[in-house]
Write a protein that holds these residues in place. Structure first.
Motif, PDB file in Angstrom:
ATOM      1  N   TYR A 280     -29.182  13.154 -97.217  1.00 33.81           N
ATOM      2  CA  TYR A 280     -29.424  13.611 -98.781  1.00 33.81           C
ATOM      3  C   TYR A 280     -30.444  14.708 -98.607  1.00 33.81           C
ATOM      4  O   TYR A 280     -30.218  16.007 -99.153  1.00 33.81           O
ATOM      5  CB  TYR A 280     -29.899  12.446 -99.226  1.00 33.81           C
ATOM      6  N   TYR A 281     -31.822  14.477 -98.042  1.00 35.23           N
ATOM      7  CA  TYR A 281     -32.702  15.311 -98.014  1.00 35.23           C
ATOM      8  C   TYR A 281     -33.235  15.517 -96.557  1.00 35.23           C
ATOM      9  O   TYR A 281     -33.267  14.482 -96.016  1.00 35.23           O
ATOM     10  CB  TYR A 281     -33.668  15.000 -98.889  1.00 35.23           C
ATOM     11  N   LEU A 282     -33.490  16.632 -96.126  1.00 40.61           N
ATOM     12  CA  LEU A 282     -34.468  16.740 -95.112  1.00 40.61           C
ATOM     13  C   LEU A 282     -35.991  17.272 -95.643  1.00 40.61           C
ATOM     14  O   LEU A 282     -35.907  18.432 -95.824  1.00 40.61           O
ATOM     15  CB  LEU A 282     -33.850  17.742 -93.885  1.00 40.61           C
ATOM     16  N   HIS A 283     -36.898  16.545 -95.526  1.00 44.51           N
ATOM     17  CA  HIS A 283     -37.989  16.929 -96.109  1.00 44.51           C
ATOM     18  C   HIS A 283     -39.125  17.804 -95.299  1.00 44.51           C
ATOM     19  O   HIS A 283     -39.128  17.374 -94.105  1.00 44.51           O
ATOM     20  CB  HIS A 283     -39.023  15.904 -96.609  1.00 44.51           C
ATOM     21  N   HIS A 284     -39.563  18.997 -95.743  1.00 42.54           N
ATOM     22  CA  HIS A 284     -40.507  19.493 -94.913  1.00 42.54           C
ATOM     23  C   HIS A 284     -41.638  18.747 -95.290  1.00 42.54           C
ATOM     24  O   HIS A 284     -42.136  18.257 -95.991  1.00 42.54           O
ATOM     25  CB  HIS A 284     -40.789  20.920 -95.421  1.00 42.54           C
ATOM     26  N   GLY A 285     -42.548  18.650 -93.807  1.00 43.32           N
ATOM     27  CA  GLY A 285     -43.501  17.623 -94.269  1.00 43.32           C
ATOM     28  C   GLY A 285     -44.908  17.856 -95.095  1.00 43.32           C
ATOM     29  O   GLY A 285     -45.021  19.216 -95.276  1.00 43.32           O
ATOM     30  N   ASP A 286     -44.942  16.940 -96.104  1.00 40.55           N
ATOM     31  CA  ASP A 286     -46.129  17.275 -96.828  1.00 40.55           C
ATOM     32  C   ASP A 286     -47.312  17.546 -96.422  1.00 40.55           C
ATOM     33  O   ASP A 286     -47.508  17.205 -95.409  1.00 40.55           O
ATOM     34  CB  ASP A 286     -46.158  16.069 -97.892  1.00 40.55           C
ATOM     35  N   THR A 296     -43.830  21.083 -88.751  1.00 41.45           N
ATOM     36  CA  THR A 296     -43.628  22.355 -88.464  1.00 41.45           C
ATOM     37  C   THR A 296     -43.770  23.318 -89.445  1.00 41.45           C
ATOM     38  O   THR A 296     -44.227  23.376 -90.436  1.00 41.45           O
ATOM     39  CB  THR A 296     -41.744  22.311 -88.315  1.00 41.45           C
ATOM     40  N   THR A 297     -43.350  24.678 -89.001  1.00 41.02           N
ATOM     41  CA  THR A 297     -43.272  25.881 -89.937  1.00 41.02           C
ATOM     42  C   THR A 297     -42.186  25.511 -90.686  1.00 41.02           C
ATOM     43  O   THR A 297     -40.958  25.126 -90.415  1.00 41.02           O
ATOM     44  CB  THR A 297     -43.525  27.062 -89.444  1.00 41.02           C
ATOM     45  N   ILE A 298     -41.953  26.469 -92.102  1.00 38.64           N
ATOM     46  CA  ILE A 298     -41.015  26.518 -92.896  1.00 38.64           C
ATOM     47  C   ILE A 298     -39.796  27.232 -92.305  1.00 38.64           C
ATOM     48  O   ILE A 298     -38.680  27.023 -92.148  1.00 38.64           O
ATOM     49  CB  ILE A 298     -41.410  27.126 -94.267  1.00 38.64           C
ATOM     50  N   ALA A 299     -40.420  28.358 -91.357  1.00 43.73           N
ATOM     51  CA  ALA A 299     -39.354  29.285 -90.896  1.00 43.73           C
ATOM     52  C   ALA A 299     -38.547  28.470 -89.692  1.00 43.73           C
ATOM     53  O   ALA A 299     -37.441  28.588 -89.794  1.00 43.73           O
ATOM     54  CB  ALA A 299     -40.030  30.478 -90.227  1.00 43.73           C
ATOM     55  N   GLN A 300     -39.207  27.362 -89.077  1.00 47.26           N
ATOM     56  CA  GLN A 300     -38.807  26.734 -88.043  1.00 47.26           C
ATOM     57  C   GLN A 300     -37.573  25.862 -88.721  1.00 47.26           C
ATOM     58  O   GLN A 300     -36.377  25.753 -88.192  1.00 47.26           O
ATOM     59  CB  GLN A 300     -39.599  25.831 -87.285  1.00 47.26           C
TER      60      GLN A 300
END
Length: 364
Positions: A280-286, A296-300
């Protein structure tokens, strides 16, 4: 193919909890080096530690980089706070009109029946609340929140979160379900839980029975790595699917755990093909405090999900999202395939990397 009949359950899921790690002192029994044990105990004195035996049994103790170990064994990285990190990264408290409820979106609310979990994940964005509040379920504590839901007819969906709602006994779950089901404008009950992952023996016929009724039930699990998918978790998910529950999964992108395309590919494919759980979601770390070593970085992240799209069926692909601070909500992070536009003509990059022109053709 796994023969689920050969999977044996513990006689009581609570035995699994009791035989695991529940306190800082229990870390002494784990096969850690003296330095790692001292670090874990120091970090656990700040943020709670808990892991059922079944989850601990998945760890390869000979591998210091084991992805499950990284998720539950405390480390000194958690105590290294960086400027800009937040105690309440997505503004749960700012949008809380009454205790134990967050109303950030018009048609749905978060309801916190407990602030306790079956497993305390080291990367949790709510660990400040789990540490400072630590309250369990009582009927009286939920009354203001339930009254608020009943008084707001725009609310169609109630999301049980916490803490982990499925760590509660069947009787408590049945009481909560009955109260929410009695509110006529609520149509769907969503449950966010790590229990099917870390404590699959908890998914029993009694739990399923406690959640049967008028409401549509959606269970959002939290698998982060394919190593967490076992015959026991397969049985737990099958039990919920056969009960008619819709199963989704949200993962967190974690450095050193699942930040490779191979790890995410295996996880997403096995979730859908083996467990019947839609990624459903892959969350970028809060921006939770003490989590810089796992972000990670958003670009990664964008590069990873772009690679996933080329490898996986659409039904296996999660949406990469960032839950913005100050209650900005979840926003998709892409990457965006649109490279340009001139009136009705668009330049769009295909999955093969080639650029193509696309002209809109519509009737007035």
């Amino acid at each position: 193919m796994t023969d689920l009949k050969d999977v044996t359950r513990p006689p009581d899921w609570q035995d699994d909890v009791r035989q695991g790690v529940r306190h800082v002192r229990d870390l002494a029994a784990l096969p850690l080096s003296p330095a790692e044990r001292a670090a874990a105990q120091e970090a656990a004195s700040r943020h709670k530690v808990r892991a059922p035996k079944a989850y601990l049994d998945l760890i390869d103790w000979n591998d210091p980089a084991d992805p499950i170990r990284a998720q539950v064994i405390p480390s000194l990285g958690e105590l290294q706070e960086v400027d800009g990190e937040l105690g309440d990264p997505i503004a749960d408290h700012e949008f809380s009109p009454v205790p134990r409820l967050t109303h950030r979106h018009a048609d749905r609310v978060l309801l916190f029946p407990t602030y306790q979990c079956a497993v305390y994940c080291r990367f949790c964005f709510r660990k400040e609340s789990l540490t400072s509040i630590g309250r369990g379920y009582t009927r009286e504590a939920l009354e203001p929140a339930l009254a608020y839901i009943a008084d707001h007819s725009e609310i169609r969906e109630v999301i049980l979160t916490g803490g982990d709602p499925l760590s509660l006994p069947d009787k408590a779950l049945a009481e909560i379900f009955a109260r929410i089901e009695a509110i006529p404008h609520v149509r769907l009950l969503r449950i966010h839980t790590r229990v099917p992952v870390a404590l699959p023996s908890r998914i029993t016929s009694g739990l399923v029975a406690a959640l049967q009724g008028r409401l549509m039930i959606t269970v959002v699990t939290h698998f982060n790595h394919a190593r967490e998918i076992t015959p026991a978790t397969e049985m737990a998910c099958r039990t919920m699917r056969q009960a008619g529950f819709v199963l989704l999964n949200q993962s967190v992108l974690l450095k050193g755990v699942n930040d490779t395309v191979e790890a995410l590919e295996e996880l997403c494919r096995e979730l859908m093909y083996r467990l019947g759980v839609k990624p459903y979601y892959l969350h970028h770390g809060d921006l939770a405090r003490g989590m810089a070593h796992r972000r990670t970085t958003i670009a990664q992240g964008q590069a990873l999900v772009e690679a996933l799209r080329a490898r996986l069926s659409g039904i296996c692909n999660p949406v990469y999202v960032l839950d913005l601070p100050e209650g900005g909500g979840k926003v998709p992070l892409g990457p965006c395939p649109i490279e340009g536009r001139d009136g009705e003509s668009w330049r769009i990059r295909g999955q093969d990397g080639a650029m193509r022109d696309y002209r809109e053709i519509v009737c007035e």
